[in-house]
Design a protein around this motif. Structure first.
Motif, PDB file in Angstrom:
ATOM      1  N   THR A  51       0.841  -1.193   0.000  1.00  0.00           N
ATOM      2  CA  THR A  51       0.000   0.000   0.000  1.00  0.00           C
ATOM      3  C   THR A  51       0.879   1.247   0.000  1.00  0.00           C
ATOM      4  O   THR A  51       2.094   1.175   0.210  1.00  0.00           O
ATOM      5  N   ASP A  52       0.239   2.414  -0.191  1.00  0.00           N
ATOM      6  CA  ASP A  52       0.963   3.669   0.010  1.00  0.00           C
ATOM      7  C   ASP A  52       0.890   4.036   1.491  1.00  0.00           C
ATOM      8  O   ASP A  52       0.412   3.263   2.325  1.00  0.00           O
ATOM      9  N   GLU A  53       1.354   5.224   1.848  1.00  0.00           N
ATOM     10  CA  GLU A  53       1.422   5.604   3.257  1.00  0.00           C
ATOM     11  C   GLU A  53       0.042   5.792   3.883  1.00  0.00           C
ATOM     12  O   GLU A  53      -0.095   5.780   5.108  1.00  0.00           O
ATOM     13  N   THR A  54      -0.999   5.956   3.058  1.00  0.00           N
ATOM     14  CA  THR A  54      -2.364   6.104   3.584  1.00  0.00           C
ATOM     15  C   THR A  54      -3.071   4.759   3.709  1.00  0.00           C
ATOM     16  O   THR A  54      -4.237   4.715   4.070  1.00  0.00           O
ATOM     17  N   TRP A  55      -2.401   3.669   3.386  1.00  0.00           N
ATOM     18  CA  TRP A  55      -2.938   2.319   3.401  1.00  0.00           C
ATOM     19  C   TRP A  55      -3.881   2.047   2.215  1.00  0.00           C
ATOM     20  O   TRP A  55      -4.646   1.097   2.235  1.00  0.00           O
ATOM     21  N   ALA A  56      -3.828   2.864   1.188  1.00  0.00           N
ATOM     22  CA  ALA A  56      -4.531   2.570  -0.062  1.00  0.00           C
ATOM     23  C   ALA A  56      -3.673   1.612  -0.878  1.00  0.00           C
ATOM     24  O   ALA A  56      -2.456   1.773  -0.980  1.00  0.00           O
ATOM     25  N   THR A  57      -4.299   0.599  -1.477  1.00  0.00           N
ATOM     26  CA  THR A  57      -3.557  -0.431  -2.188  1.00  0.00           C
ATOM     27  C   THR A  57      -2.809   0.138  -3.381  1.00  0.00           C
ATOM     28  O   THR A  57      -3.367   0.879  -4.193  1.00  0.00           O
ATOM     29  N   ALA A  58      -1.524  -0.234  -3.485  1.00  0.00           N
ATOM     30  CA  ALA A  58      -0.724   0.094  -4.661  1.00  0.00           C
ATOM     31  C   ALA A  58      -0.672  -1.099  -5.608  1.00  0.00           C
ATOM     32  O   ALA A  58      -0.916  -0.975  -6.800  1.00  0.00           O
ATOM     33  N   ILE A 134      -9.626  -0.785   7.732  1.00  0.00           N
ATOM     34  CA  ILE A 134      -9.625  -0.437   9.150  1.00  0.00           C
ATOM     35  C   ILE A 134      -8.573   0.630   9.427  1.00  0.00           C
ATOM     36  O   ILE A 134      -8.842   1.635  10.114  1.00  0.00           O
ATOM     37  N   ARG A 135      -7.383   0.471   8.865  1.00  0.00           N
ATOM     38  CA  ARG A 135      -6.319   1.447   9.076  1.00  0.00           C
ATOM     39  C   ARG A 135      -6.515   2.690   8.202  1.00  0.00           C
ATOM     40  O   ARG A 135      -6.325   3.816   8.651  1.00  0.00           O
ATOM     41  N   ARG A 136      -6.890   2.492   6.949  1.00  0.00           N
ATOM     42  CA  ARG A 136      -7.025   3.618   6.022  1.00  0.00           C
ATOM     43  C   ARG A 136      -8.097   4.603   6.470  1.00  0.00           C
ATOM     44  O   ARG A 136      -7.947   5.819   6.331  1.00  0.00           O
ATOM     45  N   LEU A 137      -9.185   4.086   7.057  1.00  0.00           N
ATOM     46  CA  LEU A 137     -10.316   4.923   7.455  1.00  0.00           C
ATOM     47  C   LEU A 137     -10.283   5.320   8.930  1.00  0.00           C
ATOM     48  O   LEU A 137     -11.196   5.983   9.411  1.00  0.00           O
ATOM     49  N   GLY A 138      -9.230   4.909   9.641  1.00  0.00           N
ATOM     50  CA  GLY A 138      -9.107   5.288  11.048  1.00  0.00           C
ATOM     51  C   GLY A 138     -10.177   4.691  11.938  1.00  0.00           C
ATOM     52  O   GLY A 138     -10.607   5.328  12.907  1.00  0.00           O
ATOM     53  N   LEU A 139     -10.599   3.459  11.648  1.00  0.00           N
ATOM     54  CA  LEU A 139     -11.689   2.862  12.415  1.00  0.00           C
ATOM     55  C   LEU A 139     -11.282   2.484  13.837  1.00  0.00           C
ATOM     56  O   LEU A 139     -12.152   2.357  14.710  1.00  0.00           O
ATOM     57  N   LEU A 140      -9.994   2.304  14.101  1.00  0.00           N
ATOM     58  CA  LEU A 140      -9.565   1.913  15.443  1.00  0.00           C
ATOM     59  C   LEU A 140      -9.926   2.953  16.492  1.00  0.00           C
ATOM     60  O   LEU A 140     -10.229   2.620  17.626  1.00  0.00           O
ATOM     61  N   GLY A 141      -9.884   4.213  16.125  1.00  0.00           N
ATOM     62  CA  GLY A 141     -10.199   5.268  17.090  1.00  0.00           C
ATOM     63  C   GLY A 141     -11.558   5.892  16.886  1.00  0.00           C
ATOM     64  O   GLY A 141     -11.892   6.889  17.541  1.00  0.00           O
ATOM     65  N   ALA A 142     -12.370   5.328  16.013  1.00  0.00           N
ATOM     66  CA  ALA A 142     -13.669   5.913  15.690  1.00  0.00           C
ATOM     67  C   ALA A 142     -14.712   5.504  16.728  1.00  0.00           C
ATOM     68  O   ALA A 142     -14.627   4.430  17.320  1.00  0.00           O
ATOM     69  N   PRO A 143     -15.725   6.327  16.961  1.00  0.00           N
ATOM     70  CA  PRO A 143     -16.767   5.986  17.938  1.00  0.00           C
ATOM     71  C   PRO A 143     -17.643   4.842  17.446  1.00  0.00           C
ATOM     72  O   PRO A 143     -17.803   4.644  16.232  1.00  0.00           O
ATOM     73  N   PRO A 144     -18.210   4.046  18.369  1.00  0.00           N
ATOM     74  CA  PRO A 144     -19.124   2.967  17.982  1.00  0.00           C
ATOM     75  C   PRO A 144     -20.250   3.493  17.099  1.00  0.00           C
ATOM     76  O   PRO A 144     -20.780   4.584  17.322  1.00  0.00           O
ATOM     77  N   GLY A 145     -20.611   2.710  16.104  1.00  0.00           N
ATOM     78  CA  GLY A 145     -21.645   3.114  15.165  1.00  0.00           C
ATOM     79  C   GLY A 145     -21.108   3.726  13.895  1.00  0.00           C
ATOM     80  O   GLY A 145     -21.851   3.870  12.908  1.00  0.00           O
ATOM     81  N   THR A 146     -19.823   4.113  13.871  1.00  0.00           N
ATOM     82  CA  THR A 146     -19.215   4.626  12.645  1.00  0.00           C
ATOM     83  C   THR A 146     -19.281   3.551  11.565  1.00  0.00           C
ATOM     84  O   THR A 146     -18.922   2.396  11.801  1.00  0.00           O
ATOM     85  N   VAL A 147     -19.738   3.924  10.384  1.00  0.00           N
ATOM     86  CA  VAL A 147     -19.917   2.929   9.328  1.00  0.00           C
ATOM     87  C   VAL A 147     -19.413   3.476   7.997  1.00  0.00           C
ATOM     88  O   VAL A 147     -19.565   4.674   7.704  1.00  0.00           O
TER      89      VAL A 147
END
Length: 207
Positions: A51-58, A134-147
């Protein structure tokens, strides 16, 4: 070929098989993996995912090999477009027929533009690619219910056919991400870095 500092090992729970991934995630992701399984026929799958540094697939390179056959696939993403390259040796369909299974689809895709909206890849039978959104969209620190509703470049194994796949990722809590695809859903247990610990019905981390 340089060494990669981390190693993760999953055991398949849907069939007999394992998946070992070596990776470096200090600036995006560079991973090399080797997976094996017996369903629908015994095969060995080798892959490299960058991937690139943003975790988007290269790019994703995959080779799948079994008794009397070998298929390879290269997926490259640049400037929002996908390039797909494949090769085949032997006869996968004959091996499937001998085991009582239907023929496989052709490797790759004849319509790469159908993947236009995809940023992430998904490799059937592998837990590692779930970490990409999960990493690209920052889901680890996102509040429950984020979709987030996403289109993935889904690579079937062992055929290496590539299809657009509509998937949904929803934050349940700090260590759980709800994953849905085509009417199938699973609560993924993930570690603090977003790597899957348990994927119900598919795999469990052993190391």
């Amino acid at each position: 070929m340089g060494t990669l500092p981390k190693a993760l090992l999953w055991e398949r729970t849907d069939t007999t098989g394992t998946d070992l991934a070596l990776l470096d995630d200090r600036r995006g992701l560079h991973a090399r993996g080797v997976a094996s399984a017996v369903d629908p026929i015994p095969y060995l799958c080798r892959y490299e995912l960058v991937t690139d540094e943003t975790w988007a697939t290269a790019h994703l390179d995959v080779s799948v090999e079994g008794g009397g056959w070998l298929r390879t696939l290269r997926l490259e993403r640049a400037a929002g477009r996908w390039r797909v390259t494949t090769a085949e040796q032997g006869d996968l369909d004959r091996a499937l027929a001998n085991a009582g299974h239907a023929p496989a689809g052709l490797p790759g895709t004849e319509e790469p533009d159908r993947l236009h909206d995809a940023i992430d890849v998904d490799l059937a039978g592998a837990a590692l690619p779930n970490t990409l959104p999960i990493r690209r969209l920052g889901l680890l620190g996102a509040p429950p219910g984020t979709v987030h509703r996403l289109t993935m470049a889904w690579v079937l194994v062992p055929s290496l056919e590539v299809l657009p796949s509509d998937q949904t990722y929803r934050v349940v809590d700090e260590g759980t991400i709800r994953f849905d695809i085509d009417g199938f859903g699973a609560d993924l247990s993930v570690d603090k870095e977003g790597y899957v610990l348990r994927y119900p019905g598919l795999a469990e981390r052993k190391a």
